[in-house]
Design a protein around this motif. Sequence first.
Motif, mmCIF file in Angstrom:
data_model
loop_
_atom_site.group_PDB
_atom_site.id
_atom_site.type_symbol
_atom_site.label_atom_id
_atom_site.label_comp_id
_atom_site.label_asym_id
_atom_site.label_seq_id
_atom_site.Cartn_x
_atom_site.Cartn_y
_atom_site.Cartn_z
ATOM 1 N N THR A 1 0.819 -1.215 0.000
ATOM 2 C CA THR A 1 0.000 0.000 0.000
ATOM 3 C C THR A 1 0.852 1.264 0.000
ATOM 4 O OG1 THR A 1 -0.139 0.118 2.425
ATOM 5 C CG2 THR A 1 -1.785 -1.225 1.296
ATOM 6 N N GLN A 2 2.135 1.128 0.330
ATOM 7 C CA GLN A 2 3.012 2.290 0.421
ATOM 8 C C GLN A 2 3.778 2.564 -0.875
ATOM 9 O OE1 GLN A 2 3.090 4.338 2.989
ATOM 10 N NE2 GLN A 2 1.689 3.103 4.235
ATOM 11 N N PHE A 3 4.198 1.522 -1.557
ATOM 12 C CA PHE A 3 5.097 1.687 -2.702
ATOM 13 C C PHE A 3 4.444 1.404 -4.045
ATOM 14 C CE2 PHE A 3 8.350 0.493 0.678
ATOM 15 C CZ PHE A 3 8.685 1.819 0.931
ATOM 16 N N LEU A 48 17.740 1.684 4.325
ATOM 17 C CA LEU A 48 17.312 2.600 3.270
ATOM 18 C C LEU A 48 15.922 2.262 2.739
ATOM 19 C CD1 LEU A 48 20.663 3.067 1.311
ATOM 20 C CD2 LEU A 48 19.479 4.744 2.760
ATOM 21 N N ILE A 49 15.541 0.965 2.752
ATOM 22 C CA ILE A 49 14.168 0.617 2.365
ATOM 23 C C ILE A 49 13.181 1.339 3.269
ATOM 24 C CG2 ILE A 49 12.453 -1.248 2.355
ATOM 25 C CD1 ILE A 49 14.612 -3.111 1.304
ATOM 26 N N GLY A 50 13.527 1.437 4.552
ATOM 27 C CA GLY A 50 12.679 2.143 5.507
ATOM 28 C C GLY A 50 12.665 3.643 5.313
ATOM 29 N N CYS A 51 13.543 4.148 4.445
ATOM 30 C CA CYS A 51 13.622 5.596 4.205
ATOM 31 C C CYS A 51 13.034 6.019 2.859
ATOM 32 C CB CYS A 51 15.087 6.055 4.263
ATOM 33 S SG CYS A 51 15.886 5.808 5.863
ATOM 34 N N VAL A 52 12.661 5.054 2.027
ATOM 35 C CA VAL A 52 12.123 5.379 0.695
ATOM 36 C C VAL A 52 10.736 6.005 0.842
ATOM 37 C CG1 VAL A 52 11.355 4.444 -1.523
ATOM 38 C CG2 VAL A 52 13.413 3.533 -0.432
ATOM 39 N N ILE A 105 6.683 10.079 -4.641
ATOM 40 C CA ILE A 105 7.705 10.070 -5.702
ATOM 41 C C ILE A 105 7.337 9.165 -6.882
ATOM 42 C CG2 ILE A 105 9.579 10.664 -4.126
ATOM 43 C CD1 ILE A 105 10.429 7.745 -4.127
ATOM 44 N N GLY A 106 6.112 8.645 -6.869
ATOM 45 C CA GLY A 106 5.629 7.874 -8.013
ATOM 46 C C GLY A 106 6.386 6.579 -8.249
ATOM 47 N N ILE A 107 6.637 6.270 -9.524
ATOM 48 C CA ILE A 107 7.245 4.996 -9.921
ATOM 49 C C ILE A 107 8.652 4.826 -9.369
ATOM 50 C CG2 ILE A 107 8.252 5.892 -12.063
ATOM 51 C CD1 ILE A 107 6.550 2.449 -11.552
ATOM 52 N N ALA A 108 9.286 5.924 -8.967
ATOM 53 C CA ALA A 108 10.637 5.833 -8.393
ATOM 54 C C ALA A 108 10.632 5.021 -7.104
ATOM 55 C CB ALA A 108 11.192 7.235 -8.126
ATOM 56 N N ILE A 153 10.897 1.226 -7.811
ATOM 57 C CA ILE A 153 12.198 0.974 -8.459
ATOM 58 C C ILE A 153 13.319 1.012 -7.424
ATOM 59 C CG2 ILE A 153 13.904 1.944 -10.054
ATOM 60 C CD1 ILE A 153 11.579 2.814 -11.847
ATOM 61 N N LEU A 154 13.292 2.009 -6.539
ATOM 62 C CA LEU A 154 14.310 2.102 -5.486
ATOM 63 C C LEU A 154 14.248 0.892 -4.553
ATOM 64 C CD1 LEU A 154 14.093 5.892 -4.501
ATOM 65 C CD2 LEU A 154 16.042 4.729 -5.549
#
Length: 308
Positions: A41-43, A100-104, A110-113, A116-117
């Motif tokens: 639901t977040q990404f 860093l996954i917890g910081c995306v 940021i949309g599709i980024a 991808i990140l």
Amino acid sequence: MNKTKTNGGAIRKVIAASSVGTMIEWYDFYIFGMLSTTISTQFFPKDNPTAALLSTLAIFAAGFIVRPFGALVFGRLGDIVGRKYTFLLTLILMGGSTFLIGCVPSYENIGIAAPILVLLLRLLQGLALGGEYGGAATYVAEHAPVGQRGYYTSWIQTTATLGLFLALGIILLVKSNMPEASFNAEWGGWRYPFWISILLVGVSIYIRMKMAESPLFSKLKAEGKTSVNPLKESFRHKANFKMVLLALFGAVMGQGVVWYTGQFYAQRFLETDCKISFEQSRTIMLWAIALATPFFIFWGWLSDKIGR
């Protein structure tokens, strides 16, 4: 007698140092799967939750696809610079990627980024775990006395279940101490297990900095007998290649399917089909893991007695 005690104490330290780091890497690897419903639901776009969940599970699976390459890359590096420094590198890669996954930021920001990140960081996790798991087993095996390698390396196998146990425990602890809305918010509690990883990795790095190189590797290096091209030796020699295929398709692949189906699909089934709450399904999994883990040690010990 004193020598036996010393050797026993030394091997226990080796197992402890190797196991703690590997357990933390499994923790990092697993929290993504444990939180897949929330992460979806977040990404990903929220207008199609089924597609979002499937996409999240696909990203989770991507970490498995690159694991063999991690084993090849870091296995080769371990033969060049040694097990200790390779351990440190895989640990830093895994811990950094998890944090860093917890910081995306979310898809809404940021949309599709966003996916991808997360995918790129998940691939780094897979590479790191591929090098860590096999490297830890090798490191312990190189310290273990002949006739007891099954028993001693079985402790490394417990790290997968203990890492999952730790991931479940921390997620339940965080979730039980905040409202549902706060846990599932964009910068809510679901991110905490990812951030906590950096603290766990720091502890493990401190422990592993005190590790010595394995005596067998040091001896081979001093004698100039380390493999010049391990990949060529593994895949171009018929006998070696046969052993690689036997291990992959005869043992590991089937075990992997059973393991991940039992640990991850079971949770989804309990929640969506059996209508059991998040907390109850995770508690069931915790008990199952706790009861199953000692059998890794038993079967490792038995393999030394009757053969692999």
